[in-house]
Enzyme design. Sequence first.
Site, mmCIF file in Angstrom:
data_model
loop_
_atom_site.group_PDB
_atom_site.id
_atom_site.type_symbol
_atom_site.label_atom_id
_atom_site.label_comp_id
_atom_site.label_asym_id
_atom_site.label_seq_id
_atom_site.Cartn_x
_atom_site.Cartn_y
_atom_site.Cartn_z
ATOM 1 N N LYS A 1 39.631 33.625 37.002
ATOM 2 C CA LYS A 1 39.528 32.043 36.838
ATOM 3 C C LYS A 1 38.468 32.093 35.778
ATOM 4 O O LYS A 1 38.362 30.710 35.443
ATOM 5 C CB LYS A 1 39.549 31.196 37.994
ATOM 6 C CG LYS A 1 38.496 31.634 39.084
ATOM 7 C CD LYS A 1 38.625 30.662 40.256
ATOM 8 C CE LYS A 1 38.269 31.381 41.620
ATOM 9 N NZ LYS A 1 37.134 32.026 41.871
ATOM 10 N N LYS B 1 41.160 42.237 35.051
ATOM 11 C CA LYS B 1 42.036 41.534 35.954
ATOM 12 C C LYS B 1 41.924 39.965 35.531
ATOM 13 O O LYS B 1 41.097 39.598 34.829
ATOM 14 C CB LYS B 1 41.352 41.758 37.171
ATOM 15 C CG LYS B 1 40.007 40.963 37.588
ATOM 16 C CD LYS B 1 39.850 40.984 39.126
ATOM 17 C CE LYS B 1 38.845 39.823 39.221
ATOM 18 N NZ LYS B 1 38.607 39.526 40.585
ATOM 19 N N LYS C 1 25.838 40.247 37.724
ATOM 20 C CA LYS C 1 25.743 38.753 37.706
ATOM 21 C C LYS C 1 24.371 38.493 37.229
ATOM 22 O O LYS C 1 23.971 37.396 36.540
ATOM 23 C CB LYS C 1 25.687 37.982 39.094
ATOM 24 C CG LYS C 1 27.275 37.835 39.463
ATOM 25 C CD LYS C 1 27.679 36.825 40.227
ATOM 26 C CE LYS C 1 29.173 36.688 40.519
ATOM 27 N NZ LYS C 1 29.545 35.595 41.532
HETATM 28 P P1 ATP Z 1 35.576 34.567 39.400
HETATM 29 O O1 ATP Z 1 36.162 34.557 37.896
HETATM 30 O O2 ATP Z 1 34.896 33.530 39.836
HETATM 31 O O3 ATP Z 1 34.992 36.083 39.665
HETATM 32 P P2 ATP Z 1 38.088 35.698 40.395
HETATM 33 O O4 ATP Z 1 39.191 34.692 39.943
HETATM 34 O O5 ATP Z 1 37.856 36.881 39.826
HETATM 35 O O6 ATP Z 1 36.778 34.570 40.525
HETATM 36 P P3 ATP Z 1 37.362 35.697 43.379
HETATM 37 O O7 ATP Z 1 37.035 34.595 43.584
HETATM 38 O O8 ATP Z 1 36.221 36.911 42.968
HETATM 39 O O9 ATP Z 1 38.489 35.693 42.140
HETATM 40 O O10 ATP Z 1 38.458 36.364 44.278
HETATM 41 C C1 ATP Z 1 38.846 36.002 45.074
HETATM 42 C C2 ATP Z 1 40.010 36.530 46.025
HETATM 43 O O11 ATP Z 1 41.148 36.624 45.006
HETATM 44 C C3 ATP Z 1 39.551 37.990 46.271
HETATM 45 O O12 ATP Z 1 40.202 38.458 47.406
HETATM 46 C C4 ATP Z 1 40.308 38.931 44.961
HETATM 47 O O13 ATP Z 1 40.403 40.039 45.462
HETATM 48 C C5 ATP Z 1 41.547 38.235 44.781
HETATM 49 N N1 ATP Z 1 41.574 38.228 43.201
HETATM 50 C C6 ATP Z 1 40.946 37.655 42.336
HETATM 51 N N2 ATP Z 1 41.450 37.865 41.119
HETATM 52 C C7 ATP Z 1 42.627 38.785 41.232
HETATM 53 C C8 ATP Z 1 43.545 39.488 40.423
HETATM 54 N N3 ATP Z 1 43.637 39.089 39.174
HETATM 55 N N4 ATP Z 1 44.599 40.047 41.132
HETATM 56 C C9 ATP Z 1 44.585 40.104 42.329
HETATM 57 N N5 ATP Z 1 43.824 39.729 43.254
HETATM 58 C C10 ATP Z 1 42.801 38.904 42.644
#
Ligand code: ATP
Length: 334
Positions: A202, A199, A117
């Site tokens: 969002k 992955k 980050k």
């Molecule tokens: P950001 O884009 O802000 O990093 P993110 O969408 O990657 O956010 P997080 O907020 O870091 O998601 O994760 C919240 C939860 O959702 C965590 O438990 C993470 O493991 C799960 N998660 C996030 N993205 C995925 C994905 N693509 N598949 C499965 N689980 C996910």
Amino acid sequence: MENNEQKKVVLSLIQPTGTPTLGNYLGAFKNWKAMSQEYACLFGAADLHSITVRTAPADLKKRTIDLFAILLAMGLDPEKNIIFCQSHVPAHAQLGWILDCYTQFGEASRMTQFKDKSAKHADNVNLGLFTYPTLMAADILLYNADYVPIGADQKQHLELTRDIANRFNGLYGDFFKVPEPFIGKAGARVMSLQEPAKKMSKSDTNQKSFILVTEDPNAIVKKIKSAVTDSEARVYYSEDKPGVSNLMEIYSACTGKSFDEITAEFEGKGYGDFKAAVAEAVVEELRPLQTEYAKLIKDKAYLEECARNGAEKASRIADRTVRKCMKKVGFWQY
Ligand code: ATP
Ligand code: LTN
């Protein structure tokens, strides 16, 4: 929280950094829902964490309320469990500070999320980004959580939480429960629809790469139709077919069908039929959540009442932990 039978405690928070995606839903929320039947659960919005990245005030507020409504809309019961917003419980920041003083600079510097980050937001490498994991440790240790459902990317933070808890316990006698990570079952890792090696996230800049849980069904169908696949036109699971395999994961998670069953279902059919079926399954899976969300988001009074109740229930537990912890450290109390 119903914890009369001494149920194990589960805690997990999610940052309100944007509307949750299908990845968040299948990878995290569905597990949360399942766990909420069996454990004493605390779930909520980590809004304090989300200001480590600069966010416009109106966005922070809207995203937090949206996330809270989504948690309720997916069926988490605010009577049976504690659904709350981190900033409504001042004990998080209080314990966060104390834990900062039991965490070494070197340990925090090794966190890969901090390194990633700070590289990504080079113009705003603030101290909060650095102490992010100690605030997360406070979230968990305040409630003596036994299990913490997290994604693989948060494992290092949980390890640090365990180290801090053990260190504190070593100095002052057993005090904090040392938590275990709970990594959801395989098959729940949803990849980007456009770059299936990454992955689904969002914060991805490519809107076509993710599906939001609140997204309009027509948009869901469009995005799945334009998902990247390959030229073989056969539906089977393989590392060499990341796009199709990802759609199979999604279809399987929504319908409960195995990969073999899915392959059999689309034998002799092309990707068009397959994608149409995946889209329909996703739309159906999200429909109850979307219907409920549409109702809840209009009812600000109800959302506020739930947030207040959640914060009160969480504070009752968290304030006790902070008080006891401060006593251990030697603060003057009356
Ligand atoms: P950001 O884009 O802000 O990093 P993110 O969408 O990657 O956010 P997080 O907020 O870091 O998601 O994760 C919240 C939860 O959702 C965590 O438990 C993470 O493991 C799960 N998660 C996030 N993205 C995925 C994905 N693509 N598949 C499965 N689980 C996910
Ligand atoms: N860092 C986590 C969100 C988070 C969390 C927590 C998860 C904040 N506090 C406590 C579990 C327990 C993330 O970015 N997914």
